[in-house]
Each structure stands twice: as C-alpha cells, then as structure tokens.
Design an enzyme around this catalytic site. Sequence first.
Site, PDB file in Angstrom:
ATOM      1  CG  ASP A 271      15.467  13.655  12.871  1.00  0.00           C
ATOM      2  OD1 ASP A 271      15.812  14.356  11.898  1.00  0.00           O
ATOM      3  OD2 ASP A 271      15.186  14.130  13.993  1.00  0.00           O
TER       4      ASP A 271
ATOM      5  CG  ASN B 118      17.159  17.812  10.523  1.00  0.00           C
ATOM      6  OD1 ASN B 118      16.433  16.912  10.964  1.00  0.00           O
ATOM      7  ND2 ASN B 118      16.719  18.765   9.755  1.00  0.00           N
TER       8      ASN B 118
ATOM      9  CG  ASP C  95      13.336  17.852  11.862  1.00  0.00           C
ATOM     10  OD1 ASP C  95      13.564  16.626  11.950  1.00  0.00           O
ATOM     11  OD2 ASP C  95      12.961  18.397  10.802  1.00  0.00           O
TER      12      ASP C  95
ATOM     13  CG  ASP D 198      16.161  13.846   7.804  1.00  0.00           C
ATOM     14  OD1 ASP D 198      17.046  13.009   7.570  1.00  0.00           O
ATOM     15  OD2 ASP D 198      16.125  14.527   8.867  1.00  0.00           O
TER      16      ASP D 198
ATOM     17  CG  ASP E 227       3.874   5.787  -2.731  1.00  0.00           C
ATOM     18  OD1 ASP E 227       2.814   5.723  -3.377  1.00  0.00           O
ATOM     19  OD2 ASP E 227       4.088   5.135  -1.691  1.00  0.00           O
TER      20      ASP E 227
ATOM     21  CG  ASP F 116      -1.867   6.069  -2.830  1.00  0.00           C
ATOM     22  OD1 ASP F 116      -1.609   5.231  -1.960  1.00  0.00           O
ATOM     23  OD2 ASP F 116      -2.733   6.964  -2.677  1.00  0.00           O
TER      24      ASP F 116
ATOM     25  CD  GLU G  23      -2.798   0.968  -2.020  1.00  0.00           C
ATOM     26  OE1 GLU G  23      -3.034   0.804  -0.815  1.00  0.00           O
ATOM     27  OE2 GLU G  23      -3.228   1.953  -2.650  1.00  0.00           O
TER      28      GLU G  23
ATOM     29  CG  HIS H 204       2.532   2.934   4.240  1.00  0.00           C
ATOM     30  ND1 HIS H 204       2.602   2.149   3.111  1.00  0.00           N
ATOM     31  CD2 HIS H 204       1.652   3.920   3.955  1.00  0.00           C
ATOM     32  CE1 HIS H 204       1.799   2.650   2.184  1.00  0.00           C
ATOM     33  NE2 HIS H 204       1.208   3.725   2.667  1.00  0.00           N
ATOM     34  CG  ASP H 205      -1.657   1.969   4.166  1.00  0.00           C
ATOM     35  OD1 ASP H 205      -1.301   3.039   4.688  1.00  0.00           O
ATOM     36  OD2 ASP H 205      -1.894   1.844   2.948  1.00  0.00           O
TER      37      ASP H 205
HETATM   38  O1  ISL Z   1      -5.125   1.727   5.095  1.00  0.00           O
HETATM   39  C1  ISL Z   1      -6.122   1.204   4.696  1.00  0.00           C
HETATM   40  C2  ISL Z   1      -7.071   0.666   5.604  1.00  0.00           C
HETATM   41  O2  ISL Z   1      -6.838   1.219   6.838  1.00  0.00           O
HETATM   42  C3  ISL Z   1      -6.403   1.042   3.277  1.00  0.00           C
HETATM   43  O3  ISL Z   1      -7.766   0.921   3.033  1.00  0.00           O
HETATM   44  C4  ISL Z   1      -5.823   2.208   2.517  1.00  0.00           C
HETATM   45  O4  ISL Z   1      -6.509   3.355   2.826  1.00  0.00           O
HETATM   46  C5  ISL Z   1      -5.935   2.000   1.037  1.00  0.00           C
HETATM   47  O5  ISL Z   1      -5.286   0.810   0.739  1.00  0.00           O
HETATM   48  C6  ISL Z   1      -5.257   3.137   0.294  1.00  0.00           C
HETATM   49  O6  ISL Z   1      -3.982   3.386   0.806  1.00  0.00           O
HETATM   50  C7  ISL Z   1      -3.159   4.284   0.151  1.00  0.00           C
HETATM   51  O7  ISL Z   1      -3.789   5.530  -0.102  1.00  0.00           O
HETATM   52  C8  ISL Z   1      -4.130   6.326   1.033  1.00  0.00           C
HETATM   53  C9  ISL Z   1      -2.980   6.468   2.028  1.00  0.00           C
HETATM   54  O8  ISL Z   1      -3.467   6.989   3.232  1.00  0.00           O
HETATM   55  C10 ISL Z   1      -2.322   5.134   2.309  1.00  0.00           C
HETATM   56  O9  ISL Z   1      -1.217   5.310   3.154  1.00  0.00           O
HETATM   57  C11 ISL Z   1      -1.920   4.562   0.977  1.00  0.00           C
HETATM   58  O10 ISL Z   1      -1.171   3.379   1.098  1.00  0.00           O
HETATM   59  C12 ISL Z   1      -4.529   7.670   0.498  1.00  0.00           C
HETATM   60  O11 ISL Z   1      -3.536   8.169  -0.341  1.00  0.00           O
HETATM   61 CA    CA Z   2      14.733  15.521  10.240  1.00  0.00          CA
END
Ligand code: ISL
Ligand code: CA
Length: 555
Positions: free
Chosen positions: A18, A20, A22, A26, A95, A196, A250, A323-324
């Site tokens: 971050d 700034n 907040d 960013d 993305d 995605d 994905e 991130h999931d």
């Molecule tokens: O995170 C999952 C299980 O907890 C996955 O099933 C995930 O939802 C799936 O792979 C799709 O993920 C992607 O699309 C989602 C978003 O929330 C995720 O961050 C993204 O990686 C909806 O856009």
């Molecule tokens: Ca920020």
Amino acid sequence: MWWKEGIVYQIYPRSFNDSNGDGVGDIRGIIEKLDYIKSLGVDMIWLCPVYSSPNDDNGYDISDYYNIMEEFGTMEDFDEMLAGMHKRGLKLIMDLVVNHSSDEHAWFKESRKSKDNPYRDWYYWRKGENDHPPNNWMSFFSGSTWEYDETTDEYYLHLFTKKQPDLNWENPKVRQACYDAMKFWFDKGIDGFRMDVISLISKDLSFPDANIDDFQEMIGSYSNGPRVHEFLQEMNREVLSKYDIMTVGEGPGITQKEALDYVGASRKELNMVFSLEHMFLNDGPDGKYDYRPMDFLRFKALFDEWNTALGEEGWGSIFLSNHDFPRVVSRYGNDNEQFRKISAKMLAMLLLTHRGTVYIYQGCEIGMTNVAFQSMDDYRDVEVLNAWKDWQAKGMTEAEFLPRVHTQGRDNVRTPIHWNDSPNAGFTTGKPWIRVNPNYPKINVEEAEADQNSVLHFYRKAIQYRKASKLWTYGTYVQYLKEDQNIFAYQRVYEGQTFLVVLNHSDNTQVVQVSDIARSDQSLTFSFGNYDEAAKFDAETIQLRGWEGAIFEIK
Ligand code: ISL
Ligand code: CA
C-alpha cells in the site's frame, strides 16, 4: 519459447503493498517493489484484476473493463507500472474476467431494466417455475445460481455471487465487446491474459438440473459447455493470433481428458490451462469446508498424469497455490518452527524442477504461512462468509467452523505481504483491509534479505538453477517410487543428460534405494539441495533428512 521458459510471479494487488496509507495495496505500491520482483529472477508477472470494481469478490466483479479500480490508482499509474516492468525485462499478464461482469457494469444495469432493453440478452434471464428458480444449480459461493429480479419478474444466472451475473456468450455482441476490451489492453502492450473460469463461458441452454450432492461433480457439469471451443477459436482468430502474447486458462472442470482440447497447438485456442485437480484434493462431497487429509499418492500421480495428458502437443502450468488456495508451506510442507524454512525450500525445488511453466504466488518466496484468526469477524472473503452462513444454518458453531477456514480458506493467502517487522508488516501505514498474519515479525522480506539461509535466498538460487539448463523446462519427466508415502522422485532427461530429483515429504529421515531409481551401471553426482551440506548417499542408498530435497546427475 518465452512463455514456456519464463517463470511467473503472481500479484494479488490488494494485499501486496500500500503506497498511500489507505490500507489497500495499489499500483504505486507495486511500482515501488519492481526491483524486488526482478531480483527474484522471474520473467513475468500475473496481476490479479485491477479494473474498476465494487469489490464484491475483490476485483473478480468488473464494472468497467477500460478503467483502473479507484483504490488501486489511475491509468497513468498503470502505464507507469507497465513501462517499469518492461524496462526491467518483466512481462505483464493481466487477469481477464469475462465469464461474468459486475452487476454494477453499465451493461447489466441496462439489461435488468426491461425485457426489451437492447442489453437484455447480454446476460441469461429466465422465467421461474411456480416461485422456484429455473433449475437447481448451486453457486460456487453458496445459494442458488439464479437471482430473482422484481423489475421484470425474471431470474438472472450467476455462477458466483449475485453481484457477478454471467455474461451471455451466445450473443455475438457480448463476444465482440470482450474482444474489444482485450485489444485495448494488448494495444497498450501487455503480454498476455490469465483467463478466469474460461471453461464456464458456454452454457447448456436447456439448463438441466445438476447433481448437487457432490460439489465437484456439480461444478464439473457447468464446465466445458457445448460452444466453449468454438468461442475460444473465434477469440484466437479475432484477437490472440494478432499479438505475441501468452494465455493461460483457468477453470474447474478442465480435466486431463479435456486439457488438450484447450491447449493442443493445432487447436489454436490457449497456450496453457491451470489444472486445478491437485488444488481440490482436500475437498469432500460437501465442498472445500468439508475437508479431508490429502492423499499424497494421488497428489504425486496428478503431476505424472497431467504431464502425460498434455504430451508434446500441449504445455503445462506448474503451481502449488494461488490467491484461491492455502499457503504452500502450510498445505504441503510443515509450517512449524523446526521445519517451516526447510520444507518451504523443498517445495520450491518441487515447483522449479517440473516440466511446464512455473507460477509462484506472492509471499511464497519468503515462506509465508496460513493464518488462524480466532473470530469469523476477521475474515473478508465473500466465499468464506457465504459458506459460514450455510454451515451455520446446518447447525455448526463458530468454534467448529474456524479450523476448516484455517485449513482451507482463501484469506490464508490474502493477508498482506510482510515487508518488514514494523507495524502491519510494512504493508501499510494505515489500517489494513484485512489483518496481517501475526507471525510477520519473524517472517518478512527484510529479515529474509539479511539471512543468507532464508527461504527467499533459496528461491533465488533455485530459480537460477532452473534457468541454467533447458533440461528443467523441456526435459522428459518420469516418476519413480509412485507407491512411496513420503518420497516424491522423478527423473528429467534432455539431450543426453539425466537428472534425478528426490524430495522427502516428511519430518523423518527416509532412506531411498538407489536401485529403485537408477540402473545398476549408473552412478550419482550430487548437484543441488536445500540443506547446508549435501545429501548423504553412496552407491546403494540416499539418506534424506526431514523435508530434504536433493538433485543428482546420473551418468
Ligand atoms: O476458489 C475456489 C474454491 O474455493 C475455486 O473453486 C474458484 O472459485 C474457481 O477456481 C474460480 O476462481 C476464479 O473465479 C472466481 C474468483 O473468485 C476466483 O478468485 C478466481 O480465481 C470468480 O471470478
Ligand atoms: Ca492504497
């Protein structure tokens, strides 16, 4: 090929840095850290969504494909970031989220106004049946996939939250609008897209009921719809083929059987897909919070099976988290005091010695761990908050639910990056949007830079090691000891050279018989490892200490 040899570093901007105060990461925060990213030795950056968004799902709900989210900065900031990356020889993969938009996108605002609005068929609108939604589909994020809208007395489809309505790809105007947005970013000079849930863009228009008793089977039935390949081939013709870029798709439901349909070179669709199979190994029939221990043999087998499934026609993606999904060291290693560093290093070896393009998620390179907040109030992810409501309705208490979140929740990987041991880990001077992991005074970048023995320095070394030989990118891949509950072993062979990788996935010393992994006329030379001193071995055995990884050349 650059996208085969390159290593990807993934940024989740909200939690990265971050600039700034907040409390939200960013774009200027990313700019400040470009030298750090470059110093890792990676080649590409996959940036999670930075487009305008009301943030119901942290940017995966886009309200304007041509603008930057206000919290993240401006288009000028973006341009400066892109130039800063290119100046350092780093490529930018953005993305692309086009299965759905935000309900606050102008297209959807129009669409919901009336049945004869020109944007009506940009989304899926259906009549209900006797006060019931059109079918029994359940959203990824709990509840029905259909939301009733009073204005027109119809339901719209949303496979994710109700603020993420699914775009109707049957409509050529929708497809064109997505292609136009893609061209806008390519013309700015970005180097690719991570797409995605691309496996979900085509729907079975009869919307048949699904088997909702098994979560994986259910979401599998939404995937790989009848026109998905036709759409991707069109996208490739209209957009992708015109640029020197890379793509990685994905989506759940892209199994080994379907993979080549997406990435086979002659198909002219995508370059790579993410195989999520090993990410779902802890999930039970009732979804991810119905979790069970990981089957290690299955885990290993998946790397082998995917390698075979993709063969020479396709190309793989090698990753252990994003991130999931939970933190790598907490999920596949041991994040206790004794083994955290050594197991994180061993897992770096696993990643960097497989065949395919390697993806490293932010924080992994310093061995960041899962977080265990003691109250559901500290969690932010819409997925876990919705799931919590569901499980509560089934009678579960907070004390019972929390361990499931600690193990499986997405916020494990969304707490801020630890830059140093100052308050809030140096991530922000303000109040972070989600609490930092309390272990930051011990695990942070500054500490890791100063410690020659850190996970961070090891990542750099292991990345250099991979890059020193094309064997690691292109060499053939053969697994050994497939039934071994502790050892992951494989050979890589390329242009007359053979390397053996043996990884101990346990706290205890393990002994491997050389005769099980090499021919009797071959001998081993130690090449690389994660302990200070080389692994102990002789002509008959290799001894691996807890979480030790060792690489040998075989001649
Ligand atoms: O995170 C999952 C299980 O907890 C996955 O099933 C995930 O939802 C799936 O792979 C799709 O993920 C992607 O699309 C989602 C978003 O929330 C995720 O961050 C993204 O990686 C909806 O856009
Ligand atoms: Ca920020």
